[in-house]
Design an enzyme around this catalytic site. Sequence first.
Site, PDB file in Angstrom:
ATOM      1  N   SER A 157       2.976   3.514   3.427  1.00 56.62           N
ATOM      2  CA  SER A 157       2.379   2.198   3.677  1.00 56.62           C
ATOM      3  C   SER A 157       1.636   1.765   2.419  1.00 56.62           C
ATOM      4  CB  SER A 157       1.386   2.310   4.835  1.00 56.62           C
ATOM      5  OG  SER A 157       0.573   1.159   4.911  1.00 56.62           O
ATOM      6  N   TYR A 170      -6.074   6.742   8.692  1.00 58.49           N
ATOM      7  CA  TYR A 170      -4.699   6.235   8.540  1.00 58.49           C
ATOM      8  C   TYR A 170      -4.325   6.190   7.057  1.00 58.49           C
ATOM      9  CZ  TYR A 170      -0.617   3.192   8.821  1.00 58.49           C
ATOM     10  OH  TYR A 170       0.655   2.670   8.697  1.00 58.49           O
ATOM     11  N   LYS A 174      -1.344   8.311   4.973  1.00 59.42           N
ATOM     12  CA  LYS A 174      -0.260   7.689   4.200  1.00 59.42           C
ATOM     13  C   LYS A 174      -0.301   8.148   2.740  1.00 59.42           C
ATOM     14  CE  LYS A 174       1.846   5.605   7.524  1.00 59.42           C
ATOM     15  NZ  LYS A 174       3.171   6.074   7.945  1.00 59.42           N
TER      16      LYS A 174
END
Length: 322
Positions: A157, A170, A174
């Site tokens: 991402s 998060y 990533k």
Amino acid sequence: MDTNFFQGKTACVTGAGRGSFFLIIITLHERSCCFETLGIGQALALRLAKLGCKVIAISKTEAHLKELVSMDNTIRPVCVDLSDWAATKNAIKEHLPIQLLVNNAAVAILDPFLNIKLEDVDTLFNVNVRSIICLSQEIVRDLIERKLPGSIVNVSSQASAAALKDHTVYCATKASVDAVTRNMALELGPHQIRVNSVQPTVVLTDMGRIGWSDEKKAAGMLSKIPLNKFAEVDDVVEPIIFLLSDKSGMINGVGLPIVIISNHPLMDTAQNLSLDDQSLAATDSDDNALKSLENIQQLYLHFLFKLRSENIVGASGTSTID
Ligand code: NAP
């Protein structure tokens, strides 16, 4: 004559159902609504099946897999919780050999830094990172034994290189996906198994449209995207198809941004390049240069070339893979 690279190959796509990612965004914005959308994994599974692959679609929710199979009944569903190491390895065994793998499944649990909970850290890392190691190990071990080449794409991402409010864990997962990608590329390259990642910006599924269609809310993020638009699911699917295919035969260990946002490290570097360097990217003004995809690609390549010629980075643009 051009032969179809995908015909007859077995491809595995994880997270080929849909759901959790935007559900959380919607909840955060206190919107309650019904939506029907293709997730990235779902669209990818359908595209690979159309290209002639035997597709193994992994997801956690049986109903989502049923929905996928109702759209293409050649797809073989595998319902397993990817955070369960043993169950995952067990579930994939009967589908080997698998030459194309897309590690796409992920969850997003968003919290302010001070509220982060132990169990959420574990869930995020188990699904977003550990499952990539677990599943890839099983598939790759088999390919090496059979002396077959392969191609793996991990879905990272833009969050891997950005700071986003409430996204600490998060973002960390990533960034880990990109690190795992580089290291897999290094160790698996000699076996002719390539490993790359894609780093999408906000993807406009139907849910995305709901979350980001408010002009004011979208403006902040859009102002950082030189193309001035969010990605559609196909904007992610097609680059993955390219990375899986023989058209990208010498691309290994790369993290491909879809797109570069203006506070991406590569962009920050644009501000720090010498005047000569900047003239390669900018024709009228810095502002115009940031708005032109062509100039950004030029800048990106120039930047990688510059750092690689100084022997600073490997193909991923962030660290050496020697
Ligand atoms: P999505 O619609 O929420 O789909 C996620 C998929 O992962 C679902 O199929 C879900 O399964 C599966 N999954 C979650 N936990 C699982 C588990 N424990 N075991 C097995 N499967 C599990 O997400 P998306 O928006 O398409 O995103 C796909 C990928 O792109 C993710 O890696 C995400 O981080 C990345 N990404 C998305 C965006 C964006 O704006 N959407 C931006 C950048 C990167 P079920 O449906 O079966 O529950």
